[in-house]
Enzyme design. Structure first.
Site, short mmCIF file in Angstrom:
data_model
loop_
_atom_site.label_atom_id
_atom_site.label_comp_id
_atom_site.label_asym_id
_atom_site.label_seq_id
_atom_site.Cartn_x
_atom_site.Cartn_y
_atom_site.Cartn_z
N PRO A 48 -6.60 4.53 6.93
CA PRO A 48 -7.65 3.98 7.79
C PRO A 48 -8.41 2.81 7.18
O PRO A 48 -9.03 2.03 7.91
CB PRO A 48 -8.58 5.19 8.00
CG PRO A 48 -7.70 6.38 7.83
CD PRO A 48 -6.73 5.98 6.75
N CYS A 95 12.87 12.02 7.08
CA CYS A 95 12.85 11.56 8.48
C CYS A 95 14.22 11.70 9.15
O CYS A 95 14.30 11.86 10.36
CB CYS A 95 12.35 10.12 8.56
SG CYS A 95 13.26 8.96 7.53
N GLU A 106 9.85 2.01 10.70
CA GLU A 106 10.80 3.11 10.53
C GLU A 106 9.98 4.37 10.66
O GLU A 106 9.16 4.69 9.80
CB GLU A 106 11.51 3.02 9.17
CG GLU A 106 12.74 3.90 9.08
CD GLU A 106 12.45 5.26 8.51
OE1 GLU A 106 12.34 6.23 9.30
OE2 GLU A 106 12.31 5.37 7.28
N LYS A 140 0.86 -1.19 0.00
CA LYS A 140 0.00 0.00 0.00
C LYS A 140 0.89 1.24 0.00
O LYS A 140 1.49 1.59 1.02
CB LYS A 140 -0.92 0.07 1.22
CG LYS A 140 -1.96 1.21 1.08
CD LYS A 140 -2.45 1.75 2.39
CE LYS A 140 -1.65 2.93 2.87
NZ LYS A 140 -1.83 4.17 2.05
N GLU A 180 8.79 16.65 15.52
CA GLU A 180 9.18 16.48 14.11
C GLU A 180 8.29 17.38 13.26
O GLU A 180 7.09 17.12 13.11
CB GLU A 180 9.05 15.03 13.68
CG GLU A 180 9.53 14.80 12.26
CD GLU A 180 9.47 13.35 11.83
OE1 GLU A 180 10.41 12.88 11.17
OE2 GLU A 180 8.47 12.68 12.15
#
Length: 469
Positions: A206, A281, A247, A172, A377
C-alpha cells in the site's frame, strides 16, 4: 545466529539510509521467530529510487548490447557464488524445504539469469518491412513488484530481462520474504552494475507498491502477485497510460485421460500441487480423472499425500514446509473448514508440529467443479479431485475458471496433445513435460497480461519503432 538485519536501501549505486526509521520484521514461518528487520520504505524513498533510475537510463540504454551482456555475466558469476546463501535464506524466510530451495529457489533464477546474459550477447539482424527499418528499444524506467513465494526467481525474471533490454529498474520485493533480494544487490554491487541501473526499496504494497505503480516517471510496471492487486496496479498505471505486465493467480487443472499412466500422473500431479507447500501460482490444484480410473486415482492421491513429511525445512526428510505467515495459514484452513467435498487425506485434525504456520497435505474427492474449492486460488497444500466421462467434459471442466495460467494432460501422445491445445491456459505440460525456463510464461483471462522468460520476456521490456527510409 548472526543478525540478518538489512538497514539500508540500494539507491543510485550505493547503500542508502531510508527516509523513515520504521522497519518491517521478517519472520521465520517454521519457528514463528523474528529473523531480521528491513526498512519500511516510503514514497520519498521511491522518488529517490525512480530519480536514480531515470538519470541512469539514457546511458544504460545506449550501452552496446555486448557490454550489457558482460554486466549480466558478471552478475551471474557473483550470484552463483551465493547459491548456498540463497537456498538457506529462502529456507529461513519462506520455509521451503532445503532440497527444493537448492534446486528451485536458487537453481532456477540462476538459470534464468544465465539465459538473459546469453540473449543480451546475441546479435539479431535488423528487420525491414518495405521501406521501414524496425528497431527494438528499451521501454524506460521499470517498476518491478514481486511476490513472496519464489522471492528470487520472480525478481530475476523481471530484473534480468529489463536490464538485458536496456531498461533501468526500481524493485520492491515482498515484505514477507525480502532478505534474498539483498543478496542479489550484494552481487550487483560486486559485479559493477552501473549506478542507478538497479535500485531497491523494501516496504509494503500500500505504500511502496502504490508509489511505484502511480509514479509519473515509471514507464512500465511489471507485477507478479494476486489478481486483486494486479487490478489495482492496472488502474494506477492507467492514469498515465503506462505499460503494465501482470503475472497473477491460477487454478490449474491436471487432466488424466482414460488411456493415461494413472500411477505416474497422480504421483506427479500431487507433487506439483504441493510444491512449495502449494504456494505456487502454477500448481495443478484440480485433478480431473476419467471415471474408469477415478477410485484408483483417489486412493493413490490420498496415499501419496500421506507420505509428505511435514516439518523443519532444514531436515533432509521434510517434503512440506510451513506456509509463509499466520494469515496465509488461517486463510487456507478456512477453505478446508468450509469444504463440502469428501476429505480423503489431511485436513484440520491431522497432526502437525507444535510451532510454525503448518497445514497438513490435504486431498478432497468428489469436488463440485463450481464450488469454492474448485474455483478459488487457495495457495496452500490442498488438492481437489474431480471426475469426468469424456475428453469434451474434461476440457469443459478445465476451462471452467476465471484463471488460465498452467495445466497438465496425461494420455496417449496425440490425444493428450489434442486436449492440451483446447485448454485456455498459458502453459500445458503433456505427460510430465519439464518446465522450460526459456519458453514464454504467462496467463490467459485473469491470470495476467504479457509474458515472462526467454525472448518473449525480453520483448515485454521493449518498444517497437518503425523508421521509414
Amino acid at each position: 545466529m548472526a543478525s540478518l538485519d538489512r538497514p539500508h536501501l540500494y539507491l543510485g549505486g550505493e547503500w542508502a539510509t531510508p527516509a523513515s526509521t520504521e522497519t518491517i520484521a521478517v519472520e521465520n514461518p517454521a519457528t514463528e521467530e523474528v529473523l531480521a528487520h528491513v526498512p519500511s520504505g516510503t514514497a520519498e524513498d521511491v522518488d529517490r529510487a525512480v530519480a536514480a533510475a531515470k538519470a541512469a537510463f539514457d546511458g544504460w540504454a545506449a550501452t552496446p548490447k555486448a557490454e550489457r551482456a558482460q554486466v549480466l555475466d558478471r552478475l551471474h558469476t557473483s550470484l552463483t557464488a551465493r547459491a548456498g546463501d540463497i537456498a538457506k535464506t529462502v529456507g529461513l524466510e519462506l520455509g521451503t524445504p532445503v532440497k527444493v530451495a537448492q534446486r528451485v529457489q536458487a537453481g532456477l533464477p540462476l538459470a534464468v539469469l544465465r539465459g538473459y546474459a546469453d540473449l543480451a550477447a546475441r546479435e539479431t539482424p535488423e528487420e525491414t518491412i518495405g521501406n521501414s527499418l524496425v528497431v527494438h528499444e528499451p521501454v524506460g524506467v521499470v517498476g518491478a513488484i514481486t511476490p513472496w513465494n519464489y522471492p528470487l526467481h520472480q525478481v530475476v525474471a523481471k530484473v534480468a530481462a529489463a536490464l538485458a533490454a536496456g531498461c533501468t529498474v526500481v524493485l520492491k520485493p515482498s515484505e514477507l520474504t525480502p532478505l534474498v533480494a539483498f543478496l542479489l544487490f550484494d552481487a550487483a554491487e560486486e559485479a559493477g552494475v552501473p549506478a542507478g541501473v538497479l535500485n531497491l526499496v523494501t516496504g509494503t504494497g500500500p505504500v511502496v507498491g502504490a508509489a511505484i505503480a502511480g509514479h509519473p516517471d515509471v514507464d512500465m510496471v511489471s507485477f507478479t502477485g494476486s489478481t486483486a492487486t494486479g487490478k489495482a496496479i492496472t488502474h494506477a498505471a492507467a492514469d498515465r497510460v503506462a505499460k503494465v505486465a501482470l503475472e497473477l493467480g491460477g487454478k490449474s487443472a491436471n487432466v488424466i485421460l482414460e488411456d493415461a499412466d494413472v500411477t505416474r500422473a497422480v504421483k506427479v500431479g500431487v507433487g506439483n500441487a504441493f510444491l512449495n507447500s502449494g504456494q505456487t501460482c502454477t500448481a495443478w490444484t484440480r485433478m480431473l480423472v476419467h471415471r474408469d480410473h477415478y477410485d484408483e486415482a483417489v486412493e493413490l492421491a490420498a496415499k501419496t499425500a500421506a507420505g509428505y513429511t511435514v516439518g523443519d525445512p532444514f531436515d533432509e526428510g521434510t517434503r512440506l514446509g510451513p506456509l509463509v505467515s499466520a494469515a496465509q495459514r488461517d486463510r487456507v484452513q478456512g477453505f478446508i473448514s468450509r469444504a463440502s467435498a469428501r476429505l480423503v487425506a489431511g485436513g484440520l485434525d491431522a497432526p502437525l508440529p507444535g510451532k510454525g504456520h503448518f497445514v497438513a497435505p490435504t486431498v478432497f474427492a468428489d469436488v463440485d467443479p463450481d464450488s469454492e474449492l474448485a474455483q478459488e486460488e487457495i495457495f496452500g497444500p490442498v488438492l481437489s479431485i474431480i471426475p469426468f466421462g469424456s475428453d469434451d467434459e474434461a476440457v469443459s471442466i478445465a476451462n471452467n475458471s476465471r484463471y488460465g495460467l498452467a495445466g497438465g494432460v496425461w494420455g496417449s501422445d496425440d490425444r493428450a496433445l489434442a486436449v492440451a491445445r483446447r485448454l485456455r491456459t498459458g502453459a500445458v505440460d503433456v505427460n510430465g513435460g519439464a518446465f522450460n525456463p526459456f519458453a514464454p510464461f504467462g496467463g490467459y483471462k485473469q491470470s495476467g497480461v504479457g509474458r515472462e522468460l526467454g525472448e518473449y520476456g525480453l520483448a515485454e521490456f521493449q518498444q517497437v519503432k518503425a523508421i521509414q527510409r
